[in-house]
Design a protein around this motif. Structure first.
Motif, PDB file in Angstrom:
ATOM      1  N   THR A  16       0.104   8.697   5.067  1.00 32.40           N
ATOM      2  CA  THR A  16      -0.868   8.421   4.006  1.00 32.40           C
ATOM      3  C   THR A  16      -1.325   6.964   3.953  1.00 32.40           C
ATOM      4  OG1 THR A  16       0.041  10.248   2.701  1.00 32.40           O
ATOM      5  CG2 THR A  16      -1.333   8.655   1.537  1.00 32.40           C
ATOM      6  N   PRO A  17      -0.425   5.988   4.081  1.00 31.09           N
ATOM      7  CA  PRO A  17      -0.872   4.593   3.955  1.00 31.09           C
ATOM      8  C   PRO A  17      -1.564   4.014   5.182  1.00 31.09           C
ATOM      9  CG  PRO A  17       1.445   4.865   3.309  1.00 31.09           C
ATOM     10  CD  PRO A  17       1.042   6.082   4.071  1.00 31.09           C
ATOM     11  N   LEU A  18      -1.656   4.760   6.285  1.00 34.27           N
ATOM     12  CA  LEU A  18      -2.185   4.175   7.522  1.00 34.27           C
ATOM     13  C   LEU A  18      -3.616   3.667   7.360  1.00 34.27           C
ATOM     14  CD1 LEU A  18      -0.781   6.601  10.263  1.00 34.27           C
ATOM     15  CD2 LEU A  18      -0.070   4.235   9.814  1.00 34.27           C
ATOM     16  N   LYS A  19      -4.450   4.405   6.643  1.00 37.50           N
ATOM     17  CA  LYS A  19      -5.838   3.970   6.450  1.00 37.50           C
ATOM     18  C   LYS A  19      -5.888   2.671   5.637  1.00 37.50           C
ATOM     19  CE  LYS A  19      -8.510   7.070   8.503  1.00 37.50           C
ATOM     20  NZ  LYS A  19      -8.893   8.331   7.898  1.00 37.50           N
ATOM     21  N   THR A  20      -5.003   2.564   4.652  1.00 41.42           N
ATOM     22  CA  THR A  20      -4.950   1.331   3.863  1.00 41.42           C
ATOM     23  C   THR A  20      -4.486   0.167   4.729  1.00 41.42           C
ATOM     24  OG1 THR A  20      -4.527   2.522   1.804  1.00 41.42           O
ATOM     25  CG2 THR A  20      -3.877   0.197   1.878  1.00 41.42           C
ATOM     26  N   MET A  21      -3.475   0.391   5.557  1.00 43.71           N
ATOM     27  CA  MET A  21      -3.017  -0.669   6.465  1.00 43.71           C
ATOM     28  C   MET A  21      -4.169  -1.145   7.342  1.00 43.71           C
ATOM     29  SD  MET A  21       0.681   0.717   7.811  1.00 43.71           S
ATOM     30  CE  MET A  21       1.699   1.753   6.775  1.00 43.71           C
ATOM     31  N   ALA A  22      -4.923  -0.203   7.904  1.00 42.87           N
ATOM     32  CA  ALA A  22      -6.041  -0.558   8.782  1.00 42.87           C
ATOM     33  C   ALA A  22      -7.099  -1.359   8.035  1.00 42.87           C
ATOM     34  CB  ALA A  22      -6.642   0.703   9.393  1.00 42.87           C
ATOM     35  N   GLU A  23      -7.382  -0.969   6.790  1.00 43.09           N
ATOM     36  CA  GLU A  23      -8.386  -1.682   5.999  1.00 43.09           C
ATOM     37  C   GLU A  23      -7.907  -3.086   5.644  1.00 43.09           C
ATOM     38  OE1 GLU A  23     -11.819  -2.573   3.726  1.00 43.09           O
ATOM     39  OE2 GLU A  23     -11.415  -1.194   5.384  1.00 43.09           O
ATOM     40  N   LEU A  24      -6.637  -3.227   5.311  1.00 41.99           N
ATOM     41  CA  LEU A  24      -6.090  -4.554   5.008  1.00 41.99           C
ATOM     42  C   LEU A  24      -6.125  -5.460   6.238  1.00 41.99           C
ATOM     43  CD1 LEU A  24      -3.042  -3.541   2.786  1.00 41.99           C
ATOM     44  CD2 LEU A  24      -5.109  -4.719   2.009  1.00 41.99           C
ATOM     45  N   VAL A  25      -5.802  -4.904   7.391  1.00 39.88           N
ATOM     46  CA  VAL A  25      -5.864  -5.681   8.638  1.00 39.88           C
ATOM     47  C   VAL A  25      -7.302  -6.111   8.903  1.00 39.88           C
ATOM     48  CG1 VAL A  25      -5.614  -5.539  11.155  1.00 39.88           C
ATOM     49  CG2 VAL A  25      -3.790  -4.666   9.663  1.00 39.88           C
ATOM     50  N   ARG A  26      -8.259  -5.200   8.696  1.00 39.72           N
ATOM     51  CA  ARG A  26      -9.672  -5.524   8.927  1.00 39.72           C
ATOM     52  C   ARG A  26     -10.104  -6.685   8.029  1.00 39.72           C
ATOM     53  NH1 ARG A  26     -14.618  -4.870   7.017  1.00 39.72           N
ATOM     54  NH2 ARG A  26     -13.894  -3.917   5.072  1.00 39.72           N
TER      55      ARG A  26
END
Length: 240
Positions: free
Chosen positions: A38-48
């Motif tokens: 579930t948190p993978l999309k949030t991790m990707a957005e934070l990295v971006r």
């Protein structure tokens, strides 16, 4: 509070907005982000956003939520592997000694729990925590029937968790225990977001939202905390 989003991308953007706002006010905030899907999309957005210079993690602190007992970073699917590969190691300027993560292979798990507790206490508690919710309503490895008044602790894995855990690993692993932050620490976090995405989470979200707080559905216990928000996409929120 329940918030519905069109899809998992817009949900991830909303979580990232909160973390971005927090770090603008408190650059050295202590943040906890769950492992899992579930948190993978949030991790990707934070990295971006970090790569674009919108979020500065150089003073931030991080603490892990949980880990499978017996696993380390070398095992694909471990919580440590997920967080480091998809998040911590992707960030610019994050301080390695600002990250405190459970060692699932520690020889003394009680001492490991105390190490995590101390890290959190020294920073005045968790400022922001992003959680997923398990198919049985677990939070971290706080399984049904969990004690509510403990900090970091070792947990016997629930049968439901044992059944679904194979999705994380590319090998069969005889895992029986987890090590996790306790509900006491989680409920005391200053901002709590429980996120759920996908149709498979619709039933447990319905049960969580419609049930009174009970240890049989640990996610419901977070309804006692005034700072909890439940974020769901359209599929996960289809029944509420």
């Amino acid at each position: 509070m329940l918030k519905k989003f069109q899809n998992d991308e817009t949900l991830a953007e909303a979580v990232s907005d909160q973390i971005e706002s927090l770090l603008q006010k408190k650059p050295d905030a202590l943040i906890c982000i769950a492992g899992g899907e579930t948190p993978l999309k949030t991790m990707a957005e934070l990295v971006r956003r970090n790569k674009k210079g919108k979020i500065d993690f150089s003073k931030a602190y991080f603490v892990g939520l949980d880990e499978w007992v017996g696993l380390g970073r070398e095992t694909k699917g471990s919580c440590r592997q997920t967080l480091y590969d998809y998040f911590y190691d992707q960030l610019d300027n994050v301080q390695p000694d600002h990250i405190c993560f459970f060692d699932g292979k520690a020889s003394d798990l009680d001492t490991e729990c105390k190490r995590i507790d101390t890290f959190i206490e020294e920073r005045g508690g968790i400022d922001f925590i992003l959680l997923g919710v398990g198919m049985n309503g677990h939070i971290g490895f706080n399984e049904p029937g969990v004690p509510v008044d403990v900090n970091a602790h070792v947990v016997d894995l629930d049968d439901v968790t044992k059944k679904v855990m194979s999705k994380y690993f590319d090998q069969d692993l005889p895992l029986t225990n987890g090590i996790s932050l306790g509900m006491k620490q989680i409920e005391q976090a200053k901002e709590i977001v429980v996120a759920a995405t996908g149709a498979k989470k619709a039933e447990i979200i319905e049960r969580t939202i419609q049930s009174e707080p009970t240890t049989e559905i640990p996610a419901t216990l977070l309804k006692n905390a005034p700072n909890t928000q439940f974020f769901v996409d359209q599929e996960a929120g289809a029944r509420v």
